[in-house]
Scaffold this active site. Structure first.
Site, PDB file in Angstrom:
ATOM      1  N   LYS A 179      53.515  48.440  47.047  1.00 29.00           N
ATOM      2  CA  LYS A 179      52.873  47.521  48.007  1.00 29.00           C
ATOM      3  C   LYS A 179      53.879  47.122  49.084  1.00 29.00           C
ATOM      4  O   LYS A 179      53.571  47.158  50.284  1.00 29.00           O
ATOM      5  CB  LYS A 179      52.312  46.298  47.274  1.00 29.00           C
ATOM      6  CG  LYS A 179      51.018  46.609  46.522  1.00 29.00           C
ATOM      7  CD  LYS A 179      50.622  45.578  45.476  1.00 29.00           C
ATOM      8  CE  LYS A 179      49.441  46.100  44.659  1.00 29.00           C
ATOM      9  NZ  LYS A 179      49.116  45.304  43.475  1.00 29.00           N
ATOM     10  N   GLN A 223      50.603  39.620  41.120  1.00 35.24           N
ATOM     11  CA  GLN A 223      50.308  40.808  40.306  1.00 35.24           C
ATOM     12  C   GLN A 223      49.831  40.384  38.910  1.00 35.24           C
ATOM     13  O   GLN A 223      50.444  39.528  38.264  1.00 35.24           O
ATOM     14  CB  GLN A 223      51.559  41.695  40.207  1.00 35.24           C
ATOM     15  CG  GLN A 223      51.334  43.024  39.513  1.00 35.24           C
ATOM     16  CD  GLN A 223      50.381  43.968  40.250  1.00 35.24           C
ATOM     17  OE1 GLN A 223      50.281  43.933  41.473  1.00 35.24           O
ATOM     18  NE2 GLN A 223      49.664  44.793  39.508  1.00 35.24           N
ATOM     19  N   ASP A 277      43.415  39.549  47.431  1.00 38.91           N
ATOM     20  CA  ASP A 277      42.908  40.257  46.256  1.00 38.91           C
ATOM     21  C   ASP A 277      41.417  39.979  46.060  1.00 38.91           C
ATOM     22  O   ASP A 277      40.747  40.689  45.314  1.00 38.91           O
ATOM     23  CB  ASP A 277      43.641  39.754  44.995  1.00 38.91           C
ATOM     24  CG  ASP A 277      44.625  40.776  44.459  1.00 38.91           C
ATOM     25  OD1 ASP A 277      44.361  41.978  44.603  1.00 38.91           O
ATOM     26  OD2 ASP A 277      45.645  40.346  43.888  1.00 38.91           O
TER      27      ASP A 277
HETATM   28  N1  GUN Z   1      46.598  44.408  38.360  1.00 40.50           N
HETATM   29  C1  GUN Z   1      45.819  45.519  38.292  1.00 40.50           C
HETATM   30  N2  GUN Z   1      45.095  45.659  39.421  1.00 40.50           N
HETATM   31  C2  GUN Z   1      45.412  44.620  40.217  1.00 40.50           C
HETATM   32  C3  GUN Z   1      44.989  44.238  41.519  1.00 40.50           C
HETATM   33  O1  GUN Z   1      44.148  44.853  42.179  1.00 40.50           O
HETATM   34  N3  GUN Z   1      45.560  43.099  41.999  1.00 40.50           N
HETATM   35  C4  GUN Z   1      46.454  42.365  41.291  1.00 40.50           C
HETATM   36  N4  GUN Z   1      46.936  41.261  41.839  1.00 40.50           N
HETATM   37  N5  GUN Z   1      46.870  42.705  40.077  1.00 40.50           N
HETATM   38  C5  GUN Z   1      46.343  43.824  39.549  1.00 40.50           C
END
Ligand code: GUN
Length: 295
Positions: free
Chosen positions: A54, A98, A121
Protein backbone atom coordinates in the site's frame (compact mmCIF):
# COMPACT_ATOMS: atom_id res chain seq x y z
CA UNK A 1 -14.41 -24.83 -22.98
CA UNK A 2 -11.35 -23.19 -21.46
CA UNK A 3 -12.16 -20.11 -19.46
CA UNK A 4 -11.17 -16.53 -20.14
CA UNK A 5 -8.69 -15.63 -17.40
CA UNK A 6 -9.72 -12.34 -15.80
CA UNK A 7 -6.45 -10.58 -15.07
CA UNK A 8 -6.75 -8.35 -12.02
CA UNK A 9 -3.15 -7.41 -12.63
CA UNK A 10 -3.94 -5.87 -16.03
CA UNK A 11 -7.19 -4.22 -14.94
CA UNK A 12 -5.51 -2.79 -11.81
CA UNK A 13 -2.79 -1.33 -14.04
CA UNK A 14 -5.44 0.37 -16.18
CA UNK A 15 -7.07 1.91 -13.09
CA UNK A 16 -3.67 2.97 -11.71
CA UNK A 17 -3.02 4.89 -14.94
CA UNK A 18 -6.39 6.63 -14.66
CA UNK A 19 -5.64 7.55 -11.04
CA UNK A 20 -2.19 8.85 -11.94
CA UNK A 21 -3.86 11.29 -14.31
CA UNK A 22 -6.42 12.36 -11.69
CA UNK A 23 -3.72 12.88 -9.06
CA UNK A 24 -1.57 14.94 -11.44
CA UNK A 25 -4.59 17.09 -12.25
CA UNK A 26 -5.35 17.67 -8.56
CA UNK A 27 -1.78 18.88 -8.12
CA UNK A 28 -1.73 21.08 -11.23
CA UNK A 29 -5.15 22.69 -10.95
CA UNK A 30 -5.62 22.83 -7.18
CA UNK A 31 -2.19 22.24 -5.67
CA UNK A 32 -3.64 19.35 -3.65
CA UNK A 33 -1.79 16.10 -2.80
CA UNK A 34 -3.91 13.22 -1.46
CA UNK A 35 -2.63 11.72 1.82
CA UNK A 36 -3.08 8.21 3.22
CA UNK A 37 -2.06 6.93 6.67
CA UNK A 38 -1.67 3.19 7.20
CA UNK A 39 -1.66 1.70 10.67
CA UNK A 40 -0.39 -1.80 11.37
CA UNK A 41 -0.37 -3.36 14.83
CA UNK A 42 1.80 -6.45 15.30
CA UNK A 43 4.14 -8.47 13.12
CA UNK A 44 1.84 -10.69 11.05
CA UNK A 45 3.94 -11.32 7.91
CA UNK A 46 1.00 -11.27 5.46
CA UNK A 47 -0.26 -7.95 6.90
CA UNK A 48 3.27 -6.53 6.69
CA UNK A 49 3.36 -7.41 2.99
CA UNK A 50 -0.07 -5.84 2.36
CA UNK A 51 0.76 -2.61 4.18
CA UNK A 52 4.16 -2.46 2.46
CA UNK A 53 2.56 -2.64 -0.98
CA UNK A 54 0.00 0.00 0.00
CA UNK A 55 2.81 2.45 0.91
CA UNK A 56 4.74 1.57 -2.26
CA UNK A 57 1.71 2.12 -4.48
CA UNK A 58 1.11 5.52 -2.82
CA UNK A 59 4.65 6.51 -3.65
CA UNK A 60 4.43 5.45 -7.28
CA UNK A 61 1.16 7.37 -7.78
CA UNK A 62 2.17 10.58 -6.03
CA UNK A 63 0.03 10.07 -2.93
CA UNK A 64 1.57 11.33 0.32
CA UNK A 65 1.72 8.50 2.84
CA UNK A 66 2.45 8.03 6.52
CA UNK A 67 3.05 4.58 7.92
CA UNK A 68 2.53 3.63 11.57
CA UNK A 69 3.95 0.19 12.40
CA UNK A 70 3.17 -0.47 16.05
CA UNK A 71 4.24 -3.36 18.29
CA UNK A 72 1.86 -6.20 19.12
CA UNK A 73 1.73 -4.93 22.72
CA UNK A 74 0.17 -1.57 21.74
CA UNK A 75 -2.92 -0.91 23.87
CA UNK A 76 -6.28 0.22 22.52
CA UNK A 77 -6.01 3.70 24.03
CA UNK A 78 -2.69 4.38 22.27
CA UNK A 79 -4.17 3.26 18.96
CA UNK A 80 -7.27 5.41 19.51
CA UNK A 81 -5.16 8.48 20.24
CA UNK A 82 -3.16 7.98 17.01
CA UNK A 83 -6.44 7.74 15.07
CA UNK A 84 -7.70 10.88 16.80
CA UNK A 85 -4.57 12.73 15.70
CA UNK A 86 -4.90 11.48 12.11
CA UNK A 87 -8.59 12.46 12.06
CA UNK A 88 -7.53 16.04 12.77
CA UNK A 89 -4.53 16.15 10.40
CA UNK A 90 -5.40 18.05 7.18
CA UNK A 91 -2.56 16.34 5.25
CA UNK A 92 -4.28 13.00 5.77
CA UNK A 93 -7.39 12.26 3.68
CA UNK A 94 -7.59 8.52 4.31
CA UNK A 95 -6.87 6.28 7.29
CA UNK A 96 -6.40 2.53 6.95
CA UNK A 97 -6.07 0.30 9.99
CA UNK A 98 -4.90 -3.11 8.79
CA UNK A 99 -7.06 -6.00 10.03
CA UNK A 100 -6.99 -8.31 11.88
CA UNK A 101 -5.95 -6.48 15.05
CA UNK A 102 -4.43 -8.31 18.05
CA UNK A 103 -7.07 -9.95 20.26
CA UNK A 104 -6.69 -7.49 23.16
CA UNK A 105 -7.90 -4.63 20.95
CA UNK A 106 -11.62 -4.23 20.21
CA UNK A 107 -11.85 -3.97 16.44
CA UNK A 108 -15.24 -2.22 16.43
CA UNK A 109 -14.05 0.50 18.83
CA UNK A 110 -11.14 1.21 16.50
CA UNK A 111 -13.15 1.20 13.26
CA UNK A 112 -15.78 3.47 14.83
CA UNK A 113 -13.08 5.95 15.94
CA UNK A 114 -12.07 6.70 12.34
CA UNK A 115 -13.73 9.82 10.93
CA UNK A 116 -16.22 8.39 8.36
CA UNK A 117 -14.98 11.00 5.85
CA UNK A 118 -11.48 9.48 6.09
CA UNK A 119 -12.67 5.87 6.24
CA UNK A 120 -11.23 4.78 2.88
CA UNK A 121 -11.81 1.11 3.80
CA UNK A 122 -15.55 1.80 4.06
CA UNK A 123 -15.77 -0.22 7.29
CA UNK A 124 -17.28 2.46 9.58
CA UNK A 125 -20.95 1.72 10.38
CA UNK A 126 -21.92 5.05 8.77
CA UNK A 127 -20.31 3.99 5.49
CA UNK A 128 -21.66 0.43 5.76
CA UNK A 129 -25.12 1.94 6.39
CA UNK A 130 -24.81 4.29 3.41
CA UNK A 131 -23.93 1.31 1.21
CA UNK A 132 -26.95 -0.58 2.53
CA UNK A 133 -29.32 2.25 1.51
CA UNK A 134 -27.67 2.61 -1.91
CA UNK A 135 -25.91 5.95 -1.21
CA UNK A 136 -22.28 4.95 -0.60
CA UNK A 137 -19.38 7.40 -0.33
CA UNK A 138 -16.75 4.65 -0.08
CA UNK A 139 -17.15 1.05 -1.11
CA UNK A 140 -14.93 -1.44 0.77
CA UNK A 141 -11.86 -2.05 -1.40
CA UNK A 142 -12.02 -5.77 -2.14
CA UNK A 143 -15.74 -5.84 -3.05
CA UNK A 144 -15.33 -2.64 -5.07
CA UNK A 145 -12.43 -4.29 -6.90
CA UNK A 146 -14.60 -7.33 -7.65
CA UNK A 147 -17.32 -5.13 -9.15
CA UNK A 148 -14.73 -3.33 -11.32
CA UNK A 149 -13.33 -6.69 -12.48
CA UNK A 150 -16.81 -7.77 -13.58
CA UNK A 151 -17.61 -4.48 -15.32
CA UNK A 152 -14.27 -4.12 -17.07
CA UNK A 153 -14.20 -7.69 -18.31
CA UNK A 154 -17.69 -7.35 -19.75
CA UNK A 155 -19.54 -9.68 -17.37
CA UNK A 156 -23.23 -8.72 -17.20
CA UNK A 157 -24.63 -8.68 -13.67
CA UNK A 158 -28.08 -7.33 -14.55
CA UNK A 159 -30.55 -10.07 -13.64
CA UNK A 160 -27.77 -12.61 -13.10
CA UNK A 161 -27.86 -15.22 -10.35
CA UNK A 162 -24.90 -14.30 -8.15
CA UNK A 163 -23.92 -16.67 -5.38
CA UNK A 164 -21.51 -15.37 -2.72
CA UNK A 165 -19.81 -17.87 -0.43
CA UNK A 166 -18.64 -16.32 2.87
CA UNK A 167 -20.36 -13.68 5.03
CA UNK A 168 -17.44 -11.58 6.31
CA UNK A 169 -17.83 -7.85 6.91
CA UNK A 170 -14.82 -7.23 4.63
CA UNK A 171 -15.98 -9.16 1.54
CA UNK A 172 -19.15 -11.30 1.66
CA UNK A 173 -21.69 -8.90 3.16
CA UNK A 174 -20.55 -5.80 1.24
CA UNK A 175 -20.24 -7.52 -2.17
CA UNK A 176 -23.74 -8.97 -1.72
CA UNK A 177 -25.01 -5.47 -0.96
CA UNK A 178 -23.17 -3.85 -3.87
CA UNK A 179 -24.43 -6.33 -6.46
CA UNK A 180 -28.05 -6.16 -5.39
CA UNK A 181 -28.28 -2.37 -5.80
CA UNK A 182 -30.55 -1.15 -8.60
CA UNK A 183 -27.61 0.27 -10.54
CA UNK A 184 -25.35 -0.27 -13.55
CA UNK A 185 -22.85 -3.04 -12.85
CA UNK A 186 -25.21 -4.54 -10.27
CA UNK A 187 -28.96 -5.39 -10.20
CA UNK A 188 -28.27 -9.10 -9.63
CA UNK A 189 -30.24 -11.70 -7.70
CA UNK A 190 -27.88 -12.42 -4.83
CA UNK A 191 -27.67 -15.50 -2.62
CA UNK A 192 -25.27 -15.32 0.34
CA UNK A 193 -24.04 -18.72 1.56
CA UNK A 194 -22.14 -19.33 4.80
CA UNK A 195 -21.17 -22.00 7.31
CA UNK A 196 -24.83 -22.45 8.27
CA UNK A 197 -25.92 -23.14 4.68
CA UNK A 198 -27.47 -26.55 4.07
CA UNK A 199 -26.34 -28.22 0.83
CA UNK A 200 -23.92 -25.55 -0.40
CA UNK A 201 -23.50 -27.22 -3.81
CA UNK A 202 -27.21 -26.86 -4.61
CA UNK A 203 -26.66 -23.08 -4.44
CA UNK A 204 -23.25 -22.82 -6.11
CA UNK A 205 -24.47 -24.96 -9.05
CA UNK A 206 -27.17 -22.39 -9.80
CA UNK A 207 -24.70 -19.48 -10.00
CA UNK A 208 -24.13 -17.47 -13.18
CA UNK A 209 -21.49 -15.62 -11.17
CA UNK A 210 -19.85 -17.32 -8.18
CA UNK A 211 -17.87 -15.21 -5.71
CA UNK A 212 -15.92 -17.20 -3.16
CA UNK A 213 -14.38 -15.75 0.01
CA UNK A 214 -14.32 -18.47 2.61
CA UNK A 215 -10.61 -18.93 3.34
CA UNK A 216 -10.20 -22.66 2.59
CA UNK A 217 -7.87 -23.88 -0.18
CA UNK A 218 -9.71 -25.39 -3.18
CA UNK A 219 -12.96 -25.76 -1.18
CA UNK A 220 -15.08 -25.25 -4.31
CA UNK A 221 -14.62 -28.16 -6.70
CA UNK A 222 -15.61 -28.56 -10.36
CA UNK A 223 -18.70 -30.66 -9.53
CA UNK A 224 -20.06 -27.66 -7.55
CA UNK A 225 -20.32 -25.28 -10.54
CA UNK A 226 -22.29 -25.23 -13.77
CA UNK A 227 -20.87 -24.95 -17.29
CA UNK A 228 -20.31 -21.33 -18.32
CA UNK A 229 -20.08 -19.91 -14.80
CA UNK A 230 -17.99 -16.80 -14.05
CA UNK A 231 -15.86 -17.40 -10.95
CA UNK A 232 -14.31 -14.71 -8.76
CA UNK A 233 -11.90 -16.27 -6.27
CA UNK A 234 -11.09 -14.02 -3.31
CA UNK A 235 -9.13 -16.66 -1.35
CA UNK A 236 -5.43 -16.27 -0.63
CA UNK A 237 -4.17 -19.46 1.01
CA UNK A 238 -0.52 -20.19 1.69
CA UNK A 239 -0.11 -23.89 0.96
CA UNK A 240 3.67 -24.24 1.07
CA UNK A 241 6.99 -22.67 0.19
CA UNK A 242 9.20 -22.84 -2.88
CA UNK A 243 12.87 -23.87 -2.57
CA UNK A 244 13.68 -20.13 -2.53
CA UNK A 245 11.38 -19.64 0.47
CA UNK A 246 8.59 -17.86 -1.42
CA UNK A 247 4.99 -18.69 -0.42
CA UNK A 248 2.97 -20.88 -2.75
CA UNK A 249 -0.52 -19.42 -2.98
CA UNK A 250 -3.82 -20.92 -3.99
CA UNK A 251 -7.39 -19.68 -3.96
CA UNK A 252 -10.61 -21.04 -2.48
CA UNK A 253 -11.58 -22.76 -5.74
CA UNK A 254 -9.99 -25.63 -7.64
CA UNK A 255 -8.72 -23.39 -10.46
CA UNK A 256 -7.25 -26.07 -12.74
CA UNK A 257 -10.42 -28.17 -12.83
CA UNK A 258 -12.93 -25.30 -12.86
CA UNK A 259 -11.23 -23.39 -15.69
CA UNK A 260 -12.24 -26.23 -18.02
CA UNK A 261 -15.92 -25.60 -17.19
CA UNK A 262 -16.12 -21.86 -16.56
CA UNK A 263 -16.68 -19.01 -19.01
CA UNK A 264 -14.29 -16.80 -17.04
CA UNK A 265 -12.27 -17.10 -13.84
CA UNK A 266 -9.83 -15.02 -11.76
CA UNK A 267 -6.43 -16.56 -10.96
CA UNK A 268 -4.68 -16.53 -7.56
CA UNK A 269 -2.37 -14.65 -7.42
CA UNK A 270 -3.07 -11.91 -9.97
CA UNK A 271 -6.87 -11.79 -9.73
CA UNK A 272 -8.70 -9.98 -6.95
CA UNK A 273 -5.54 -9.17 -4.92
CA UNK A 274 -4.10 -6.37 -7.10
CA UNK A 275 -7.56 -4.75 -7.29
CA UNK A 276 -7.88 -4.26 -3.53
CA UNK A 277 -4.90 -1.93 -3.33
CA UNK A 278 -5.84 0.11 -6.36
CA UNK A 279 -9.39 0.63 -5.05
CA UNK A 280 -7.90 1.87 -1.78
CA UNK A 281 -6.00 4.47 -3.79
CA UNK A 282 -9.18 5.34 -5.67
CA UNK A 283 -11.04 5.86 -2.36
CA UNK A 284 -8.18 8.04 -1.10
CA UNK A 285 -8.44 10.26 -4.18
CA UNK A 286 -12.22 10.41 -3.69
CA UNK A 287 -11.79 11.38 -0.02
CA UNK A 288 -9.41 14.14 -1.09
CA UNK A 289 -11.89 15.50 -3.62
CA UNK A 290 -14.77 15.32 -1.12
CA UNK A 291 -12.69 17.17 1.50
CA UNK A 292 -11.84 19.89 -1.04
CA UNK A 293 -15.47 20.21 -2.21
CA UNK A 294 -14.52 19.06 -5.72
CA UNK A 295 -17.22 16.37 -6.01
N1 GUN B 1 -7.39 -7.18 6.00
C1 GUN B 1 -7.78 -7.94 4.95
N2 GUN B 1 -8.37 -7.18 4.00
C2 GUN B 1 -8.36 -5.92 4.46
C3 GUN B 1 -8.82 -4.69 3.92
O1 GUN B 1 -9.39 -4.59 2.83
N3 GUN B 1 -8.61 -3.59 4.70
C4 GUN B 1 -8.02 -3.66 5.92
N4 GUN B 1 -7.89 -2.55 6.62
N5 GUN B 1 -7.58 -4.80 6.45
C5 GUN B 1 -7.75 -5.91 5.72
Amino acid sequence: MTAQIISGKDIAKQIREELEQEIAELKEKHNIVPGLATVLVGEDPASQVYVGSKSKTCQSLGIYSERYDLPDTTDEQTLLSIIDRLNKDPKINGILVQLPLPKHINENNVLMAIDPKKDVDGFHPVNMGKLMIGEPDYLPCTPHGIQELLIRSGVKTDGADVVVVGRSNIVGKPIANILLQKKEGANATVTLCHTGTRDMASHTRRADILIVALGKPKAITADMVKDGVVVIDVGVNRIGKTDEGKSILCGDVDFEAIKEKAKAITPVPGGVGPMTIVMLMSNTVKATKLAAGLV
